[in-house]
Motif scaffolding. Sequence first.
Motif, PDB file in Angstrom:
ATOM      1  N   UNK A 136       0.821  -1.199   0.000  1.00  0.00           N
ATOM      2  CA  UNK A 136       0.000   0.000   0.000  1.00  0.00           C
ATOM      3  C   UNK A 136       0.852   1.246   0.000  1.00  0.00           C
ATOM      4  N   UNK A 137       0.230   2.331   0.384  1.00  0.00           N
ATOM      5  CA  UNK A 137       0.886   3.635   0.461  1.00  0.00           C
ATOM      6  C   UNK A 137       1.104   3.938   1.948  1.00  0.00           C
ATOM      7  N   UNK A 138       2.350   3.900   2.392  1.00  0.00           N
ATOM      8  CA  UNK A 138       2.676   4.110   3.802  1.00  0.00           C
ATOM      9  C   UNK A 138       2.040   5.385   4.349  1.00  0.00           C
ATOM     10  N   UNK A 139       2.127   6.464   3.600  1.00  0.00           N
ATOM     11  CA  UNK A 139       1.617   7.745   4.088  1.00  0.00           C
ATOM     12  C   UNK A 139       0.094   7.710   4.226  1.00  0.00           C
ATOM     13  N   UNK A 166      10.457   8.805  -1.231  1.00  0.00           N
ATOM     14  CA  UNK A 166       9.397   8.958  -0.230  1.00  0.00           C
ATOM     15  C   UNK A 166       9.605  10.222   0.605  1.00  0.00           C
ATOM     16  N   UNK A 167      10.854  10.655   0.761  1.00  0.00           N
ATOM     17  CA  UNK A 167      11.106  11.885   1.528  1.00  0.00           C
ATOM     18  C   UNK A 167      10.390  13.080   0.883  1.00  0.00           C
ATOM     19  N   UNK A 168      10.385  13.138  -0.442  1.00  0.00           N
ATOM     20  CA  UNK A 168       9.687  14.229  -1.131  1.00  0.00           C
ATOM     21  C   UNK A 168       8.184  14.127  -0.886  1.00  0.00           C
ATOM     22  N   UNK A 169       7.654  12.918  -0.907  1.00  0.00           N
ATOM     23  CA  UNK A 169       6.223  12.742  -0.615  1.00  0.00           C
ATOM     24  C   UNK A 169       5.905  13.155   0.813  1.00  0.00           C
ATOM     25  N   UNK A 170       6.785  12.801   1.756  1.00  0.00           N
ATOM     26  CA  UNK A 170       6.607  13.217   3.146  1.00  0.00           C
ATOM     27  C   UNK A 170       6.614  14.742   3.230  1.00  0.00           C
ATOM     28  N   UNK A 171       7.584  15.359   2.585  1.00  0.00           N
ATOM     29  CA  UNK A 171       7.711  16.824   2.601  1.00  0.00           C
ATOM     30  C   UNK A 171       6.428  17.478   2.081  1.00  0.00           C
ATOM     31  N   UNK A 200       7.196   1.593   7.940  1.00  0.00           N
ATOM     32  CA  UNK A 200       8.339   2.157   7.226  1.00  0.00           C
ATOM     33  C   UNK A 200       8.424   1.553   5.832  1.00  0.00           C
ATOM     34  N   UNK A 201       9.085   2.279   4.913  1.00  0.00           N
ATOM     35  CA  UNK A 201       9.365   1.733   3.589  1.00  0.00           C
ATOM     36  C   UNK A 201      10.683   0.955   3.647  1.00  0.00           C
ATOM     37  N   UNK A 202      11.256   0.635   2.500  1.00  0.00           N
ATOM     38  CA  UNK A 202      12.577  -0.006   2.441  1.00  0.00           C
ATOM     39  C   UNK A 202      13.635   1.059   2.732  1.00  0.00           C
ATOM     40  N   UNK A 203      13.719   1.454   3.995  1.00  0.00           N
ATOM     41  CA  UNK A 203      14.637   2.517   4.411  1.00  0.00           C
ATOM     42  C   UNK A 203      16.059   2.180   3.987  1.00  0.00           C
ATOM     43  N   UNK A 204      16.680   3.087   3.263  1.00  0.00           N
ATOM     44  CA  UNK A 204      18.075   2.927   2.875  1.00  0.00           C
ATOM     45  C   UNK A 204      18.323   2.007   1.697  1.00  0.00           C
ATOM     46  N   UNK A 205      17.279   1.323   1.206  1.00  0.00           N
ATOM     47  CA  UNK A 205      17.480   0.352   0.127  1.00  0.00           C
ATOM     48  C   UNK A 205      16.985   0.857  -1.228  1.00  0.00           C
ATOM     49  N   UNK A 206      16.417   2.045  -1.254  1.00  0.00           N
ATOM     50  CA  UNK A 206      15.956   2.608  -2.521  1.00  0.00           C
ATOM     51  C   UNK A 206      17.035   3.487  -3.119  1.00  0.00           C
ATOM     52  N   UNK A 215       5.780  -3.802  14.217  1.00  0.00           N
ATOM     53  CA  UNK A 215       6.320  -3.008  13.109  1.00  0.00           C
ATOM     54  C   UNK A 215       6.137  -3.701  11.780  1.00  0.00           C
ATOM     55  N   UNK A 216       6.021  -2.888  10.722  1.00  0.00           N
ATOM     56  CA  UNK A 216       5.753  -3.443   9.397  1.00  0.00           C
ATOM     57  C   UNK A 216       6.467  -2.661   8.311  1.00  0.00           C
ATOM     58  N   UNK A 217       7.018  -3.408   7.381  1.00  0.00           N
ATOM     59  CA  UNK A 217       7.546  -2.846   6.137  1.00  0.00           C
ATOM     60  C   UNK A 217       6.370  -2.718   5.185  1.00  0.00           C
ATOM     61  N   UNK A 218       6.215  -1.535   4.592  1.00  0.00           N
ATOM     62  CA  UNK A 218       5.139  -1.319   3.641  1.00  0.00           C
ATOM     63  C   UNK A 218       5.733  -1.194   2.243  1.00  0.00           C
ATOM     64  N   UNK A 219       5.421  -2.191   1.419  1.00  0.00           N
ATOM     65  CA  UNK A 219       5.860  -2.158   0.019  1.00  0.00           C
ATOM     66  C   UNK A 219       4.853  -1.301  -0.744  1.00  0.00           C
TER      67      UNK A 219
END
Length: 151
Positions: A6-9, A34-39, A116-122, A144-148
């Motif tokens: 899904x969409x983490x945000x 995702x940082x830009x989407x967060x911003x 969280x997304x794939x932190x650091x792996x994108x 906790x969950x990774x959201x693809x």
Amino acid sequence: MKKLSGDLLQLAIDGQFDVIIHGCNCQCQMGKGIALSVKRQFPEAYDADCQTAKGDAAKLGTVSIAEVERHGRAFHVVNGYTQYHWRGTGVKADYEAIRGVMKTVKSTFPGKRIGYPKIGAGLAGGDWEVIRAIIDEELAGENHAYVEYSA
């Protein structure tokens, strides 16, 4: 580690998480991924990032946190400083910084629902299997969950 699609945000807005974490550089940019989407969706998180010292390598492994409220639901956005910069090729993810971020999240938000997304792996180029192991170790016992991402 649970895995969701899904969409983490949007999942945070919908009340699925109490805390979401994303990886940031130490340059106060939030210009891609995702940082830009967060911003864009949570300017409070970008404001928290901008309150930190731009370009300070001492931020690696630390966090800035914003409380966000949307549609009557409150949650926290954690800007995890997991890479120093974004320029160039190769691995920019700092595994020990990721470890530090996860330790802080566990101690700050015990018992909360964490996504969280794939932190650091994108864009940061890190090895997801290494990062996944760090997250599982540091968030052991937490929900906790990774959201693809899927639209």
